[in-house]
Design a protein around this motif. Structure first.
Motif, PDB file in Angstrom:
ATOM      1  N   SER A 528       0.864  -1.190   0.000  1.00  0.00           N
ATOM      2  CA  SER A 528       0.000   0.000   0.000  1.00  0.00           C
ATOM      3  C   SER A 528       0.893   1.230   0.000  1.00  0.00           C
ATOM      4  O   SER A 528       1.946   1.247   0.632  1.00  0.00           O
ATOM      5  CB  SER A 528      -0.956   0.003   1.202  1.00  0.00           C
ATOM      6  OG  SER A 528      -0.259   0.085   2.416  1.00  0.00           O
ATOM      7  N   LYS A 547      -1.217   4.015   3.278  1.00  0.00           N
ATOM      8  CA  LYS A 547      -2.654   3.868   3.088  1.00  0.00           C
ATOM      9  C   LYS A 547      -3.288   3.013   4.175  1.00  0.00           C
ATOM     10  O   LYS A 547      -4.454   3.216   4.555  1.00  0.00           O
ATOM     11  CB  LYS A 547      -2.934   3.246   1.708  1.00  0.00           C
ATOM     12  CG  LYS A 547      -4.401   3.239   1.328  1.00  0.00           C
ATOM     13  CD  LYS A 547      -4.608   2.721  -0.082  1.00  0.00           C
ATOM     14  CE  LYS A 547      -6.083   2.761  -0.465  1.00  0.00           C
ATOM     15  NZ  LYS A 547      -6.303   2.239  -1.842  1.00  0.00           N
ATOM     16  N   ASN A 548      -2.531   2.046   4.729  1.00  0.00           N
ATOM     17  CA  ASN A 548      -3.090   1.193   5.779  1.00  0.00           C
ATOM     18  C   ASN A 548      -2.985   1.825   7.169  1.00  0.00           C
ATOM     19  O   ASN A 548      -3.269   1.187   8.175  1.00  0.00           O
ATOM     20  CB  ASN A 548      -2.400  -0.179   5.793  1.00  0.00           C
ATOM     21  CG  ASN A 548      -0.913  -0.076   6.072  1.00  0.00           C
ATOM     22  OD1 ASN A 548      -0.329   1.007   6.056  1.00  0.00           O
ATOM     23  ND2 ASN A 548      -0.293  -1.223   6.330  1.00  0.00           N
ATOM     24  N   ASN A 722      -2.962  -5.171  14.318  1.00  0.00           N
ATOM     25  CA  ASN A 722      -3.341  -3.892  13.727  1.00  0.00           C
ATOM     26  C   ASN A 722      -2.113  -2.999  13.616  1.00  0.00           C
ATOM     27  O   ASN A 722      -1.763  -2.267  14.540  1.00  0.00           O
ATOM     28  CB  ASN A 722      -4.417  -3.216  14.589  1.00  0.00           C
ATOM     29  CG  ASN A 722      -4.785  -1.837  14.070  1.00  0.00           C
ATOM     30  OD1 ASN A 722      -4.609  -1.544  12.883  1.00  0.00           O
ATOM     31  ND2 ASN A 722      -5.295  -0.990  14.952  1.00  0.00           N
ATOM     32  N   GLY A 724      -1.915  -0.485  11.845  1.00  0.00           N
ATOM     33  CA  GLY A 724      -2.349   0.878  11.557  1.00  0.00           C
ATOM     34  C   GLY A 724      -2.143   1.843  12.700  1.00  0.00           C
ATOM     35  O   GLY A 724      -2.128   3.057  12.483  1.00  0.00           O
ATOM     36  N   SER A 752      -4.292  -4.097   8.983  1.00  0.00           N
ATOM     37  CA  SER A 752      -4.738  -2.902   9.690  1.00  0.00           C
ATOM     38  C   SER A 752      -6.242  -2.964   9.884  1.00  0.00           C
ATOM     39  O   SER A 752      -6.982  -3.385   8.986  1.00  0.00           O
ATOM     40  CB  SER A 752      -4.367  -1.654   8.889  1.00  0.00           C
ATOM     41  OG  SER A 752      -4.885  -0.500   9.497  1.00  0.00           O
TER      42      SER A 752
END
Length: 955
Positions: A528, A547-548, A722, A724, A752
Motif C-alpha cells: 500500500s 494507506k493502511n 493492527n 495501523g 490494519s
C-alpha cells in the motif's frame, strides 16, 4: 577500579555469558597498506610478520617511554588519551598488597599541578564526567588511566597532557589524603565481598597453581590497606611508575605533529631510572594432574561446573599465527552454536553452557567448558557440554557449519572494513594498550580484510577439526564446582568428577545439521502506498503515512556506513489484559520468538540469517508493544521480511517453550532455595515502589504454571494484528527513494483494522508519605541504601532538564561529602527518571553501599546536602559543570544513530516536539541557583521511600 581479564571475571562471579568468540579485534585504518605488506597478487608468506597499521605513529623517548598517536575524526573534536603503566598487583611485595590499586586512586587526590580535588574539578568544568568518562583500572600486570577530552579547547586539551604527565611522576601522595582514601578503597573491597569472593579465595590458589597471581588480587588485603605507611606506597610509585614501563596513547581529532610535540616536551623531561628494579614476568606453573576444587557457600544460588584446559599462550607474531587465529574463531563459533542448540530441547540438560578457547592469564591460554547445572545435576550438565566437545573430536564439524561460520566471520570483518572511516577513537585505544602490555600486534582493517579474503577460503574443515586435539588434553587441567551450601551432601566426589570428564563422549552419534531452504515469506504482501508526506527540515526528518494507517518516521544519516536502525511501537501492551492472563501476556513475545517464524524454527532461522547483518526482536511491554531491529543496507529487505513475518506468521514450538519454562522454573527455584542478599533487596525495592501490586511481585515458579502457550500466542497476535496504530522509525544510512518501495511493500502490506488502541492505566503508583524498610540478609558486613523520592510532575522539557540538573549537582556534592570527606563510600549516585505515561511521574534515586555502622550517619549527611540545596540552591560552579557535561554529551549524541532512534521514538510516543533537542540551550539557560533550589523543594520533599539492606542479625 579493579579489573580482571574476561576469563577470570567469569570465574570470579560464577556468571554465565553465552558468547561466541572471534579472533581478537583488529584495528582499522583509513590508509591502504603498502603492497609489500598486503600484496594483491598470490598468497602471502605466512612466515612474514604481521604488518602494523601505518596510520599509527609509534615512538620511544630517550628515557624509554613509548607513545602511540593516531589521528581519527570520530567523534569530531574529541580525543581518547591513555597513560599505561606496565605494572600491576602481581609486582607488589607482601607489605604492598593492594597498593598498585591504591596508587591508581591517589592519582585523583592530588598532583603537583592539580592539588587535592582540582584535577576532577577542572575536567568536570570541561564537560568530562568523573567515573563515566574520567576513570582508571588496575589489573594484575598493568594499570591504565583513561582520559577522554575535547580537542576544540586548547586550554583543556594541553592541560589533559599535563594531567597525564602528573600521573606519570608528579603524584603528591599526601599522608592526609592517603588516610582519607583508605576508607574509600575499603568500601570498594567491601562491595566485592560475597559468595563469589569466598569461593574464589578457596579455588584461586589451586586453579592458578599457587603462582604469584593467586597471591596478588588487585584489591589487596584489609591488613595492608589499613596499616601501610605512606612511604611504602611512595616506594611502589618510585619503583614502577617509570618511563621504561610507560606508554602514552592519543587517538582523536587533532594534529598529530602537535600532539607528538606535546608528548615529547612533557614526557621527555621525566628522568630515566638509572638502576631500575627488574620487572619480573611471572608464570603460572603447569601441572600434570587434574586439579579438582569443590566449593560451596550459603549464598551461592546455583551449581556451576567449569572444566579448564590450560595451555601455553599463543602469541600472534606472523601471518601464519594470524591464520591460526581465524581457525580458532571459526571453531569457537561452530561449537558455540551447537551448545546453544541444546537449550532448544524440551528438557535442556543445563540452564546454560558454553565451550570456548581464549586467552587466560599470565603465560596461559585456556579452553574452558562451563555449565550451570539444572536442579543441581552436575553430571548431566557437564556431560552435555563435554559430549559436544567429544562429538567434535569423534566426528568433526560439517562442511555446512564451516561455510556458515566463514560467512559470519567475513560479514563481521566486512562491516568493520566498511566502517573504517567512521570508527570511533575509543575502539582503537585498547589495541595499542594490548600491544604495549602484551605485545599483541595491531594491523589495519584493510590488511586484515584482504588477508581474510585470501586465506579463509583455503582453511579446510580438517584443519579446524584438528584444533580440538590441541585444546583438550589430560594434563594442566582444572575442574571447579561451585554450589549452594545446602547441596553439599549431594555433590559428586573428586573421583566422580574426574570420571565425568574422562569418560565423556560415550555412545555419541554425528551431529546432523538441519537447515531449511525456503523463502521467509511464502506469500508476498500486498503493498500500500505512501499517501501523505511531511518534512521536519531542521532535524532532517521525514514522516510518511501509508494507506493502511502505518506512520513511518525517517532520519537518513551518514554517521555509519553500514548501519540502519529501526523500531516500531504502539500503545496497549499487557495493561489490556486481566490479571489471570498477565503471565501469558508478559511472556507472549518471548514464547512467540522462541518458535521462530513462518516455516522456520528458531535454530533454522538462526542458520538462515547466518552471515547477514539482521536483527529483529518483537516485544510486548506493559503499556506498549513493538519491534526493535537493525540491518546493514544490503540486508534491509531481509530484515523487513523478517519483521513482516513476526507480525503475520508467528510460529508455535511447544518443545522449545517447554524447555524454556523448565529452565526458568529451575532458575527461579534456585533463587528461592538460596536467595542472594542483593536479589531479596531488589525484590523488596520493586514490590515497595509498586505499592505491592500483583504485577510488581517477584516471579515465582508457580507463576509459570499460569502461562498457557495458546493463550500467549493469541495475545501476541492481538497485539500485532493492527499495524495501523504503529509508528515505525528508521535511522541510518539509507536514501528515502530507495527505502520507499520496501516500506510500501512490507509495512504497507501489514494488516490494519483502522482502529487506534490506548493502554489501560493500571493505577500502579509508588506509595505516598514517608516509608522505611530494612531488609536483613547476607553474611558479610555490608549495607546498601536506596533513598527514593517520587511524585507527579508537569510534563515539559523544562521539568526534565531541572530534574537532570538536580540529580547532577546533588551527585557532585554526594561524591565530595560521602566519598572524599567522609571516606564512607566507594561510589554514590543520584539519578532522575521520568515518564509521561500512564500519568506524568518522576522517580529520584540516591544509591550507595557502605559499612552497616555508617548507614545512619551517611543518610544524615545526605539529608544535610538536600536541605542545603533547598535553602541555598546549588553552587554556580556545579551548575556550570552540569551544563558543560550536558552540552558535551549532546554534541556526540547528535552524531549517533542509536541516540536518534531512541530520541525520535520517545518524542513521538509522548507527543512532544520532534525538534526539542535543538532547543537544549534554552532549557539549560533556565537552570540557575534559584531553579535548583526550587527543584529541590519540589522534588525532594514529601514522598520519600527509604530502603536499606543490612547483614543478617546474629542470634
Amino acid at each position: 577500579m579493579v579489573r580482571f581479564p574476561l576469563c577470570l571475571s567469569l570465574l570470579l562471579s560464577a556468571t554465565l555469558v553465552l558468547a561466541q568468540s572471534t579472533p581478537k579485534a583488529k584495528s582499522t585504518s583509513t590508509k591502504p597498506v603498502p603492497k609489500s605488506a598486503a600484496s594483491q597478487t598470490g598468497s602471502p608468506n605466512l612466515n612474514s610478520p604481521i604488518p602494523l597499521d601505518p596510520d599509527v605513529k609509534v615512538g620511544k623517548l630517550a628515557n624509554g617511554l613509548t607513545y602511540y598517536i593516531r589521528k581519527n575524526a570520530e567523534p569530531k573534536n574529541r580525543a581518547e588519551l591513555r597513560l599505561v603503566i606496565r605494572a600491576g598487583s602481581v609486582l607488589e611485595n607482601d607489605n604492598q598488597q593492594g597498593l598498585a590499586h591504591f596508587m591508581e586512586h591517589m592519582e585523583f587526590n592530588g598532583t603537583k599541578n592539580f592539588p587535592k580535588n582540582e584535577l576532577v574539578n577542572f575536567l568536570q568544568s570541561a564537560g568530562v564526567r568523573f567515573g563515566a568518562d574520567l576513570n582508571a583500572y588496575t589489573g594484575f600486570d598493568e594499570t591504565v588511566y583513561q582520559l577522554p577530552v575535547p580537542t576544540d579547547s586548547v586550554n583543556v586539551f594541553t592541560n589533559a597532557f599535563q594531567i597525564l604527565e602528573d600521573w606519570a611522576h608528579n603524584a603528591t601522595i599526601d599522608p592526609t589524603e592517603v588516610d582519607k582514601e583508605r576508607g574509600v578503597i575499603l568500601e570498594e573491597r567491601r562491595l566485592g565481598r560475597g559468595a563469589g569472593q569466598r569461593m574464589r579465595d578457596q579455588y584461586f590458589p589451586i586453579l592458578l597453581n599457587n603462582s604469584q597471581y593467586a597471591k596478588r588480587l588487585p584489591i589487596g588485603t584489609e591488613q595492608v590497606l589499613t596499616t601501610f605507611k605512606p612511604e611504602v606506597l611512595r616506594q611502589f610509585y618510585k619503583d614502577w611508575y617509570r618511563p621504561d614501563l610507560m606508554a602514552v596513547i592519543a587517538v582523536g581529532d587533532f594534529d598529530m605533529k602537535q600532539v607528538e610535540g606535546i608528548i615529547r616536551e612533557k614526557f621527555g623531561r621525566i628522568p630515566a631510572v638509572k638502576s631500575p628494579k627488574p620487572r619480573t614476568e611471572y608464570d603460572i606453573p603447569a601441572h600434570k594432574d587434574t586439579k579438582v576444587v569443590i566449593v560451596t557457600d550459603p549464598e551461592q544460588p546455583n551449581t556451576v561446573v567449569q572444566v579448564i584446559y590450560k595451555r601455553p599462550e599463543i602469541k600472534e607474531k606472523t601471518l601464519g599465527d594470524l591464520r591460526e587465529s581465524i581457525k580458532r574463531g571459526l571453531f569457537n563459533t561452530m561449537l558455540g552454536n551447537r551448545i546453544q542448540e541444546l537449550t532448544q530441547q524440551a528438557n535442556p540438560p543445563f540452564l546454560g553452557g558454553y565451550s570456548n578457547y581464549s586467552d587466560f592469564l599470565g603465560n596461559l591460554d585456556a579452553f574452558t567448558s562451563i555449565a550451570v547445572a539444572k536442579e543441581g545435576n552436575v553430571e548431566r550438565a557437564i556431560r552435555a557440554v563435554l559430549d559436544e566437545n567429544a562429538r567434535v573430536k569423534q566426528f568433526g564439524f560439517t562442511p555446512t557449519e564451516l561455510a556458515r561460520a566463514k560467512q559470519e566471520f567475513m560479514t563481521n570483518v566486512e562491516q568493520a572494513y566498511s566502517e573504517r572511516d567512521k570508527t570511533r577513537s575509543v575502539n582503537y585505544v585498547n589495541e595499542y594498550v594490548q600491544n604495549f602490555t602484551d605485545k599483541e600486534p595491531y594491523t589495519s582493517i584493510e590488511f586484515y580484510y584482504n588477508f581474510l579474503k585470501k586465506e579463509q577460503d583455503g582453511i579446510k574443515l580438517a584443519e579446524v577439526n584438528a584444533l580440538v586435539d590441541q585444546f583438550i588434553h589430560n594434563d594442566n587441567r582444572a575442574v571447579i564446582v561451585m554450589a549452594p551450601e545446602k547441596d553439599k551432601a549431594k555433590l559428586p566426589t573428586v573421583e566422580q568428577i574426574i570420571g565425568y570428564v574422562d569418560n565423556a563422549g560415550k555412545g555419541l552419534t554425528a551431529y546432523e545439521d538441519k537447515t531449511l531452504d525456503s523463502p521467509l515469506l511464502a506469500t508476498q504482501p500486498t503493498a500500500s502506498p505512501v499517501v501523505n508526506e511531511k518534512q521536519i527540515k531542521d532535524i532532517g526528518v521525514t514522516e510518511w503515512t501509508l494507506k493502511n494507517g502505518v506512520r513511518v518516521v525517517l532520519k537518513p544519516t551518514n554517521f555509519k556506513n553500514d548501519q540502519i536502525l529501526f523500531s516500531a511501537s504502539s500503545q496497549g501492551g499487557t495493561s489490556l489484559y486481566d490479571l489471570k492472563d498477565f503471565q501469558s501476556a508478559r511472556f507472549s513475545s518471548t514464547l512467540a520468538a522462541m518458535g521462530g517464524t513462518g516455516a522456520y524454527n528458531q535454530i533454522q532461522l538462526g542458520k538462515f540469517l547466518s552471515g547477514k547483518q539482521v536483527s529483529v526482536f518483537p516485544y510486548v511491554g506493559e503499556l506498549n508493544e513493538g519491534v526493535n531491529g537493525s540491518a546493514a543496507p544490503k540486508d534491509l529487505e531481509t530484515a523487513l521480511q523478517l519483521l513482516y513475518s513476526y507480525f503475520t506468521q508467528p510460529r508455535k514450538d511447544p518443545d522449545v517453550v517447554k524447555g524454556f519454562l523448565s529452565n526458568q522454573r529451575s532458575a527461579l527455584q534456585n533463587r528461592i532455595n538460596t536467595p542472594t542478599p542483593q536479589g531479596v533487596f531488589q525484590d523488596t525495592v520493586t514490590v515497595t515502589l509498586g505499592n505491592n501490586n500483583p504485577r510488581r511481585q517477584p516471579l515465582k515458579p508457580e507463576d509459570l504454571d499460569n502461562i498457557d502457550l495458546d493463550r500467549a500466542l493469541k495475545i501476541y497476535q492481538e497485539r500485532f494484528a493492527n499495524a495501523g496504530d504503529f509508528t515505525f522509525y528508521f535511522v541510518g544510512n539509507f536514501k528515502e527513494d530507495q527505502l520507499k518501495p520496501l516500506v510500501e511493500k512490507y509495512l504497507g502490506g501489514l494488516p490494519s483494522t483502522g482502529k487506534s488502541e490506548k493502554f489501560n492505566d493500571l493505577g500502579i503508583r509508588a506509595p505516598k508519605g514517608q516509608i522505611s524498610k530494612t531488609v536483613y540478609r547476607g553474611l558479610d558486613p555490608k549495607a546498601a541504601v536506596q533513598l527514593v523520592y517520587t511524585g507527579d510532575i508537569n510534563w515539559s522539557p523544562e521539568t526534565s532538564t531541572q530534574l537532570d540538573a538536580l540529580a547532577e549537582v546533588l551527585e557532585i556534592k554526594l561524591i565530595e561529602k560521602l566519598r572524599e570527606e567522609e571516606s564512607g563510600v566507594y561510589g554514590v549516585s543520584a539519578s532522575a527518571a521520568y515518564a509521561k505515561y500512564p500519568v506524568p511521574r518522576y522517580t529520584f534515586r540516591i544509591n550507595f553501599g557502605c559499612a552497616p555502622e555508617n548507614v545512619e550517619k551517611l543518610i544524615a549527611k545526605t539529608q544535610e546536602l538536600i536541605n542545603n540545596l533547598k535553602e541555598k540552591g546549588a553552587l554556580a560552579t556545579d551548575i556550570a559543570k552540569f551544563k558543560a557535561e550536558t552540552r558535551r554529551e549532546t554534541e556526540v549524541q547528535l552524531k549517533d544513530n542509536q541516540f536518534w532512534l531512541g530520541y525520535l521514538q520517545n518524542q513521538y510516543y509522548n507527543g512532544d516536539a520532534p525538534d526539542e533537542v535543538l532547543h537544549e540551550d534554552e532549557q539549560l539557560a533556565k537552570v540557575t541557583v534559584e531553579s535548583t533550589k526550587a527543584a529541590a523543594n519540589q522534588y525532594l520533599s514529601s514522598n520519600l521511600i527509604r530502603l536499606v539492606l543490612m547483614p543478617e542479625k546474629k542470634q
